[in-house]
Enzyme design. Sequence first.
Site, PDB file in Angstrom:
ATOM      1  N   GLU A  55      -1.360  20.596  40.813  1.00 29.43           N
ATOM      2  CA  GLU A  55      -0.957  19.930  39.574  1.00 29.43           C
ATOM      3  C   GLU A  55       0.561  19.877  39.432  1.00 29.43           C
ATOM      4  O   GLU A  55       1.112  18.875  38.997  1.00 29.43           O
ATOM      5  CB  GLU A  55      -1.571  20.636  38.353  1.00 29.43           C
ATOM      6  CG  GLU A  55      -3.077  20.465  38.236  1.00 29.43           C
ATOM      7  CD  GLU A  55      -3.505  19.000  38.145  1.00 29.43           C
ATOM      8  OE1 GLU A  55      -2.694  18.155  37.741  1.00 29.43           O
ATOM      9  OE2 GLU A  55      -4.653  18.703  38.523  1.00 29.43           O
TER      10      GLU A  55
ATOM     11  N   TYR B  47      12.662  16.982  41.927  1.00 30.49           N
ATOM     12  CA  TYR B  47      12.516  17.758  40.684  1.00 30.49           C
ATOM     13  C   TYR B  47      12.507  19.268  40.991  1.00 30.49           C
ATOM     14  O   TYR B  47      11.502  19.950  40.808  1.00 30.49           O
ATOM     15  CB  TYR B  47      11.242  17.355  39.937  1.00 30.49           C
ATOM     16  CG  TYR B  47      11.234  15.891  39.605  1.00 30.49           C
ATOM     17  CD1 TYR B  47      11.844  15.418  38.449  1.00 30.49           C
ATOM     18  CD2 TYR B  47      10.652  14.976  40.470  1.00 30.49           C
ATOM     19  CE1 TYR B  47      11.871  14.067  38.166  1.00 30.49           C
ATOM     20  CE2 TYR B  47      10.679  13.623  40.190  1.00 30.49           C
ATOM     21  CZ  TYR B  47      11.292  13.174  39.045  1.00 30.49           C
ATOM     22  OH  TYR B  47      11.315  11.837  38.763  1.00 30.49           O
TER      23      TYR B  47
ATOM     24  N   TYR C  92      -0.224  19.169  29.687  1.00 36.16           N
ATOM     25  CA  TYR C  92      -1.168  18.523  30.605  1.00 36.16           C
ATOM     26  C   TYR C  92      -1.720  19.530  31.631  1.00 36.16           C
ATOM     27  O   TYR C  92      -2.937  19.625  31.848  1.00 36.16           O
ATOM     28  CB  TYR C  92      -0.493  17.332  31.320  1.00 36.16           C
ATOM     29  CG  TYR C  92      -1.236  16.951  32.555  1.00 36.16           C
ATOM     30  CD1 TYR C  92      -2.441  16.260  32.470  1.00 36.16           C
ATOM     31  CD2 TYR C  92      -0.789  17.344  33.818  1.00 36.16           C
ATOM     32  CE1 TYR C  92      -3.171  15.962  33.607  1.00 36.16           C
ATOM     33  CE2 TYR C  92      -1.503  17.047  34.954  1.00 36.16           C
ATOM     34  CZ  TYR C  92      -2.694  16.351  34.843  1.00 36.16           C
ATOM     35  OH  TYR C  92      -3.415  16.086  35.970  1.00 36.16           O
TER      36      TYR C  92
ATOM     37  N   ASP D  18      -3.109  12.448  31.120  1.00 34.13           N
ATOM     38  CA  ASP D  18      -1.941  12.135  31.946  1.00 34.13           C
ATOM     39  C   ASP D  18      -1.664  10.634  31.840  1.00 34.13           C
ATOM     40  O   ASP D  18      -2.260   9.944  31.005  1.00 34.13           O
ATOM     41  CB  ASP D  18      -2.166  12.579  33.403  1.00 34.13           C
ATOM     42  CG  ASP D  18      -3.179  11.701  34.117  1.00 34.13           C
ATOM     43  OD1 ASP D  18      -3.886  10.911  33.448  1.00 34.13           O
ATOM     44  OD2 ASP D  18      -3.263  11.773  35.363  1.00 34.13           O
TER      45      ASP D  18
END
Length: 362
Positions: free
Chosen positions: A61, A106, A144, A162
Amino acid sequence: MPYAEGKVKRSDMNLRPHIPRLRSKLLAWYDSSGRTLPWRIRPEDRDAGEQANPYAVWLSEIMLQQTTVPHATPYWEAFLTKWPTVRELADAAQDDVLAAWAGLGYYARARNLHKCAQLIRDQYSGEFPQTEQALLKLPGIGPYTAATMAAICFNEATNIVDGNVERVIARLHAEDAPLPKSKKLLAGLAAPIADPDRPGDYGQALMDLGATICTPRGPDCPNCVWSFACQAFKDGNPEDYPVKIKKNRPIRYGAVFALMHDGRVLLRKRPDDGLLGGMLELPGTDWGDAYPETPLMFAPMKRNWEKCDAPVKHVFTHFELWLEVFRAEGDGGAGLWVPFDDMTDYPIPSLTKKAILQALKN
Ligand code: SF4
């Protein structure tokens, strides 16, 4: 996420009688046609006695935020091979985790992943907490991911939303309030449909529907199990949803310096906090509204710097970055000399790799 009663939209009221059928049709479709993913326990796997592994689900995830399944899968496999348990990930050096993450982007996510693993090792005896609320308190786990893990791993009746789910729900209701402001509204519209008996399967089914049938362009409405109730399908304009406010990404500019010698390049470490924190980069200027007028003033040392033909362009979430690349031959200088052939062993983000490649090409 609790469903806020009170201000109920007319489309929501119209849809409520269809909820049992929406659930049963979606779950039947998932049972026969849902995706098989390496981290997923499908209904037939569960029947054979398998259970979801919270560590594996959590890794998937976090990796899947902002990237695709084909891109994330090799990273997920590599992480599980290198660190088969959350404790082993917690015990790893942060630089090794960042190096294994390089290419996923990220990087704050990778640092939070490592922090979260250490917290689970130190405060939760190496076991993930089992409720949405408790999961939400962990670093890097947002609404989420908490809802998804709680539903898939611990069978909690949560509301998983999502980008795929937002699109399906916006079309189902022909909801024209624009994103991102309508996120709460869409979550509220999604909540009453979520199946409390099979929350994990339902959430994964809805995400699959969005990923494979109700796609952003060219949704396959004739083969969609929700077409019987879908307002956008009835209106003939599903691609008009979800409505999004268009934003222009600003461009920032800078220059970097690639000093190369003997099959190696000189890099430096970025500060631990902030964008690309803790990753390696070429020395360079700050990033501003225009290219620096006298970039060579910012070169890390005096060399015969040559400017490469074209700048390197890289897209971040909130801005685009254009970097002029200067290259020179020579050794010396403070930093870390990294061999070109071993770059995958170091935490080097795509931006830095692109700039090094540009320097090598010229
Ligand atoms: S009918 Fe079409 S627009 Fe509506 S949910 Fe299905 S695929 Fe999406």
